[in-house]
Design a protein around this motif. Structure first.
Motif, PDB file in Angstrom:
ATOM      1  N   LYS A  99       0.815  -1.220   0.000  1.00  0.00           N
ATOM      2  CA  LYS A  99       0.000   0.000   0.000  1.00  0.00           C
ATOM      3  C   LYS A  99       0.845   1.266   0.000  1.00  0.00           C
ATOM      4  CE  LYS A  99      -4.045  -2.159   2.101  1.00  0.00           C
ATOM      5  NZ  LYS A  99      -5.051  -2.133   3.193  1.00  0.00           N
ATOM      6  N   GLY A 100       1.912   1.207  -0.766  1.00  0.00           N
ATOM      7  CA  GLY A 100       2.735   2.383  -0.947  1.00  0.00           C
ATOM      8  C   GLY A 100       3.919   2.497  -0.022  1.00  0.00           C
ATOM      9  N   GLU A 101       4.110   1.530   0.881  1.00  0.00           N
ATOM     10  CA  GLU A 101       5.231   1.597   1.824  1.00  0.00           C
ATOM     11  C   GLU A 101       6.549   1.162   1.197  1.00  0.00           C
ATOM     12  OE1 GLU A 101       4.687   0.329   5.921  1.00  0.00           O
ATOM     13  OE2 GLU A 101       2.559  -0.015   5.504  1.00  0.00           O
ATOM     14  N   ILE A 102       6.487   0.288   0.184  1.00  0.00           N
ATOM     15  CA  ILE A 102       7.690  -0.187  -0.505  1.00  0.00           C
ATOM     16  C   ILE A 102       7.752   0.462  -1.878  1.00  0.00           C
ATOM     17  CG2 ILE A 102       8.796  -2.211  -1.556  1.00  0.00           C
ATOM     18  CD1 ILE A 102       7.799  -3.893   0.697  1.00  0.00           C
ATOM     19  N   ASP A 103       8.928   0.927  -2.259  1.00  0.00           N
ATOM     20  CA  ASP A 103       9.105   1.551  -3.572  1.00  0.00           C
ATOM     21  C   ASP A 103       8.752   0.592  -4.692  1.00  0.00           C
ATOM     22  OD1 ASP A 103       9.978   3.882  -2.491  1.00  0.00           O
ATOM     23  OD2 ASP A 103      12.105   3.581  -2.946  1.00  0.00           O
ATOM     24  N   LEU A 104       8.072   1.113  -5.703  1.00  0.00           N
ATOM     25  CA  LEU A 104       7.912   0.426  -6.974  1.00  0.00           C
ATOM     26  C   LEU A 104       8.829   1.110  -7.979  1.00  0.00           C
ATOM     27  CD1 LEU A 104       4.020  -0.004  -7.340  1.00  0.00           C
ATOM     28  CD2 LEU A 104       5.686  -1.715  -6.613  1.00  0.00           C
ATOM     29  N   GLU A 105       9.352   0.323  -8.908  1.00  0.00           N
ATOM     30  CA  GLU A 105      10.141   0.885 -10.011  1.00  0.00           C
ATOM     31  C   GLU A 105       9.485   0.456 -11.307  1.00  0.00           C
ATOM     32  OE1 GLU A 105      14.660   0.732 -11.909  1.00  0.00           O
ATOM     33  OE2 GLU A 105      14.344   0.194  -9.805  1.00  0.00           O
ATOM     34  N   ASP A 106       9.325   1.408 -12.246  1.00  0.00           N
ATOM     35  CA  ASP A 106       8.651   1.054 -13.496  1.00  0.00           C
ATOM     36  C   ASP A 106       9.653   0.850 -14.627  1.00  0.00           C
ATOM     37  OD1 ASP A 106       9.417   3.545 -14.449  1.00  0.00           O
ATOM     38  OD2 ASP A 106       7.398   4.383 -14.528  1.00  0.00           O
ATOM     39  N   GLN A 107       9.119   0.614 -15.826  1.00  0.00           N
ATOM     40  CA  GLN A 107       9.949   0.296 -16.992  1.00  0.00           C
ATOM     41  C   GLN A 107      10.863   1.447 -17.400  1.00  0.00           C
ATOM     42  OE1 GLN A 107       6.569   0.569 -17.121  1.00  0.00           O
ATOM     43  NE2 GLN A 107       6.457   2.548 -18.193  1.00  0.00           N
ATOM     44  N   ASP A 108      10.569   2.648 -16.959  1.00  0.00           N
ATOM     45  CA  ASP A 108      11.394   3.808 -17.286  1.00  0.00           C
ATOM     46  C   ASP A 108      12.389   4.159 -16.182  1.00  0.00           C
ATOM     47  OD1 ASP A 108      10.037   4.218 -19.750  1.00  0.00           O
ATOM     48  OD2 ASP A 108       8.386   5.176 -18.662  1.00  0.00           O
ATOM     49  N   GLY A 109      12.447   3.321 -15.143  1.00  0.00           N
ATOM     50  CA  GLY A 109      13.372   3.574 -14.044  1.00  0.00           C
ATOM     51  C   GLY A 109      12.861   4.582 -13.045  1.00  0.00           C
ATOM     52  N   LEU A 110      11.579   4.942 -13.114  1.00  0.00           N
ATOM     53  CA  LEU A 110      10.997   5.886 -12.171  1.00  0.00           C
ATOM     54  C   LEU A 110      10.555   5.158 -10.907  1.00  0.00           C
ATOM     55  CD1 LEU A 110       8.795   8.027 -14.606  1.00  0.00           C
ATOM     56  CD2 LEU A 110      11.100   8.541 -13.749  1.00  0.00           C
ATOM     57  N   PHE A 111      10.766   5.783  -9.753  1.00  0.00           N
ATOM     58  CA  PHE A 111      10.372   5.192  -8.482  1.00  0.00           C
ATOM     59  C   PHE A 111       9.040   5.785  -8.035  1.00  0.00           C
ATOM     60  CE2 PHE A 111      14.901   4.476  -8.651  1.00  0.00           C
ATOM     61  CZ  PHE A 111      15.027   3.177  -8.154  1.00  0.00           C
ATOM     62  N   LEU A 112       8.174   4.920  -7.557  1.00  0.00           N
ATOM     63  CA  LEU A 112       6.833   5.314  -7.153  1.00  0.00           C
ATOM     64  C   LEU A 112       6.590   4.854  -5.732  1.00  0.00           C
ATOM     65  CD1 LEU A 112       5.188   3.930 -10.411  1.00  0.00           C
ATOM     66  CD2 LEU A 112       5.724   6.323  -9.988  1.00  0.00           C
ATOM     67  N   LYS A 113       6.085   5.766  -4.902  1.00  0.00           N
ATOM     68  CA  LYS A 113       5.839   5.421  -3.514  1.00  0.00           C
ATOM     69  C   LYS A 113       4.716   6.294  -2.982  1.00  0.00           C
ATOM     70  CE  LYS A 113       8.349   4.469   0.793  1.00  0.00           C
ATOM     71  NZ  LYS A 113       9.673   4.499   1.467  1.00  0.00           N
ATOM     72  N   GLY A 114       3.935   5.755  -2.073  1.00  0.00           N
ATOM     73  CA  GLY A 114       2.837   6.519  -1.487  1.00  0.00           C
ATOM     74  C   GLY A 114       1.543   6.333  -2.265  1.00  0.00           C
ATOM     75  N   ARG A 115       0.437   6.589  -1.614  1.00  0.00           N
ATOM     76  CA  ARG A 115      -0.872   6.330  -2.206  1.00  0.00           C
ATOM     77  C   ARG A 115      -1.147   7.199  -3.442  1.00  0.00           C
ATOM     78  NH1 ARG A 115      -4.263   3.220   0.940  1.00  0.00           N
ATOM     79  NH2 ARG A 115      -3.500   2.751   3.027  1.00  0.00           N
ATOM     80  N   ASP A 116      -0.708   8.455  -3.412  1.00  0.00           N
ATOM     81  CA  ASP A 116      -0.979   9.341  -4.541  1.00  0.00           C
ATOM     82  C   ASP A 116      -0.279   8.849  -5.810  1.00  0.00           C
ATOM     83  OD1 ASP A 116      -2.560  10.948  -2.981  1.00  0.00           O
ATOM     84  OD2 ASP A 116      -0.982  12.425  -2.579  1.00  0.00           O
ATOM     85  N   GLN A 117       0.979   8.456  -5.679  1.00  0.00           N
ATOM     86  CA  GLN A 117       1.713   7.978  -6.850  1.00  0.00           C
ATOM     87  C   GLN A 117       1.167   6.631  -7.335  1.00  0.00           C
ATOM     88  OE1 GLN A 117       5.947   8.099  -6.083  1.00  0.00           O
ATOM     89  NE2 GLN A 117       6.032  10.315  -6.415  1.00  0.00           N
ATOM     90  N   LEU A 118       0.702   5.801  -6.415  1.00  0.00           N
ATOM     91  CA  LEU A 118       0.078   4.543  -6.827  1.00  0.00           C
ATOM     92  C   LEU A 118      -1.220   4.811  -7.599  1.00  0.00           C
ATOM     93  CD1 LEU A 118       0.479   2.034  -3.851  1.00  0.00           C
ATOM     94  CD2 LEU A 118       1.961   2.410  -5.815  1.00  0.00           C
ATOM     95  N   LYS A 119      -1.964   5.805  -7.162  1.00  0.00           N
ATOM     96  CA  LYS A 119      -3.199   6.158  -7.866  1.00  0.00           C
ATOM     97  C   LYS A 119      -2.887   6.610  -9.285  1.00  0.00           C
ATOM     98  CE  LYS A 119      -7.283   9.139  -7.499  1.00  0.00           C
ATOM     99  NZ  LYS A 119      -7.965  10.198  -6.686  1.00  0.00           N
ATOM    100  N   ASP A 120      -1.836   7.443  -9.438  1.00  0.00           N
ATOM    101  CA  ASP A 120      -1.447   7.901 -10.774  1.00  0.00           C
ATOM    102  C   ASP A 120      -0.996   6.729 -11.643  1.00  0.00           C
ATOM    103  OD1 ASP A 120      -1.984  10.491 -10.013  1.00  0.00           O
ATOM    104  OD2 ASP A 120       0.108  10.982  -9.557  1.00  0.00           O
ATOM    105  N   LEU A 121      -0.275   5.785 -11.042  1.00  0.00           N
ATOM    106  CA  LEU A 121       0.187   4.606 -11.789  1.00  0.00           C
ATOM    107  C   LEU A 121      -0.997   3.796 -12.304  1.00  0.00           C
ATOM    108  CD1 LEU A 121       2.352   2.492 -12.647  1.00  0.00           C
ATOM    109  CD2 LEU A 121       2.097   1.489 -10.366  1.00  0.00           C
ATOM    110  N   LYS A 122      -1.981   3.596 -11.480  1.00  0.00           N
ATOM    111  CA  LYS A 122      -3.152   2.806 -11.884  1.00  0.00           C
ATOM    112  C   LYS A 122      -3.901   3.484 -13.027  1.00  0.00           C
ATOM    113  CE  LYS A 122      -3.591   1.116  -7.163  1.00  0.00           C
ATOM    114  NZ  LYS A 122      -4.368   1.216  -5.893  1.00  0.00           N
TER     115      LYS A 122
END
Length: 334
Positions: A99-122
């Protein structure tokens, strides 16, 4: 008579392809009368598969044998699930990111963390492809894959290996991955082994869809192991049979199940299970004999390194079944 390395290289390539029986037979018949190098198949004398030379392919076989007998850690690459529709995808992204506590990394090397960034990713995943992904779908929209290695594997190197593998294998797809360790995972009971959760959209930007088969999964294992080695982590990707790895307690467990079935009157006790065990024993015996053929050739190579490898493979297979009626050059008789 020592065998020239060019012959041994050709043999290893054919041995890898499963043609070792005819090669050994030819070598035994001809080595007393003609130069063994003429036995190198024409198909392997020039560039081999994927542009590699015979020597390069043969060295890859040697390296894999050496890793196997050294019991180098085996990689695990497994498709754990798939998601159908954005509702399901969203839940899985929440799960692997805790739920946003662990960093996600996408195909472009961008790091995503927190609920707001997860919402944008979805939202990006919903609208960013060739087709919109609806809330509920009747087809697989993502594949969820886990990459795992034993405890104490270097975190930075493993993450780099996954990053490089995903960039090469899924270059036309959107994906994110999360690295889980005991230290970083907020789960109350995190597993001891480090692992990476990768979720990849099945439809690429060009509209093609991922549909991996069993052979693809093995290729993924080999590719991941190669990336780990490139980043300084010793890793292998072989089958349980190739490692002669017997599951602990198989015989006892199977016999116990068979005994219970028999006590309930469900046919002859142990018939099916014993048949399965017998097939497994035959496969193992065949694999041991398969290894013995390569020991025969490596032990007669002009290259001392080959003869050393022959001794190591011979020692490896000596732990299983009866010993053959011969000794490897340089080995003491037991």
């Amino acid at each position: 008579m020592k065998l020239p390395k060019i012959y041994v290289d050709g043999f290893l390539v054919e041995w890898e392809a499963g043609e070792y029986q005819s090669q050994v037979k030819s070598m035994r018949q001809a080595s007393k009368t003609i130069t063994p190098s003429v036995l190198v198949p024409a198909s392997t004398s020039a560039k081999g598969r994927r542009g590699r030379t015979t020597a390069e392919r043969a060295q890859a076989v040697r390296d894999r044998l050496a890793r196997t007998v050294r019991k180098v850690p085996e990689v695990m690459v497994k498709i754990t699930s798939s998601c159908r529709g954005m509702t399901h995808i969203g839940r899985h992204i929440d799960y692997i990111s805790r739920k946003g506590e662990i960093d996600l990394e996408d195909q472009d090397g961008l790091f995503l963390k927190g609920r707001d960034q997860l919402k944008d990713l979805k939202e990006d995943w919903r609208w960013g492809g060739v087709e919109e992904i609806s809330a509920v779908s009747d087809r697989r929209d993502t594949l969820n894959i886990v990459f795992s290695m034993p405890a104490h594997t270097d975190e930075v190197s493993m993450k780099r290996a996954v990053r490089a593998f995903a960039a090469a294998e899924f270059q036309e797809h959107q994906y994110v991955f999360a690295y889980h360790t005991q230290a970083t995972d907020p789960d109350p009971n995190p597993p001891a082994h480090p692992h990476v959760h990768l979720s990849v959209k099945t439809q690429s930007r060009s509209g093609r869809r991922l549909n991996p088969r069993k052979a693809d999964l093995q290729r993924w294992r080999e590719g991941f192991a190669a990336q780990l080695r490139a980043h300084g982590i010793d890793a292998n990707a072989t089958s349980r049979l190739a490692r002669l790895n017997r599951k602990p307690g198989v015989d006892r467990g199977a016999l116990a199940i068979a005994s219970r079935k028999g006590s309930r009157g469900e046919g002859e006790p142990g018939t099916a299970d014993n048949g399965r065990l017998e097939r497994a024993r035959k496969l193992e015996t065949g694999r041991i004999n398969y290894y013995r053929t390569v020991v025969d050739v490596l032990a007669r190579s002009e290259d001392p390194a080959d003869r050393g490898l022959a001794a190591k493979v011979s020692e490896f297979i000596s732990r299983f079944g009866p010993k053959p009626d011969r000794t490897v050059e340089g080995e003491p008789k037991r």
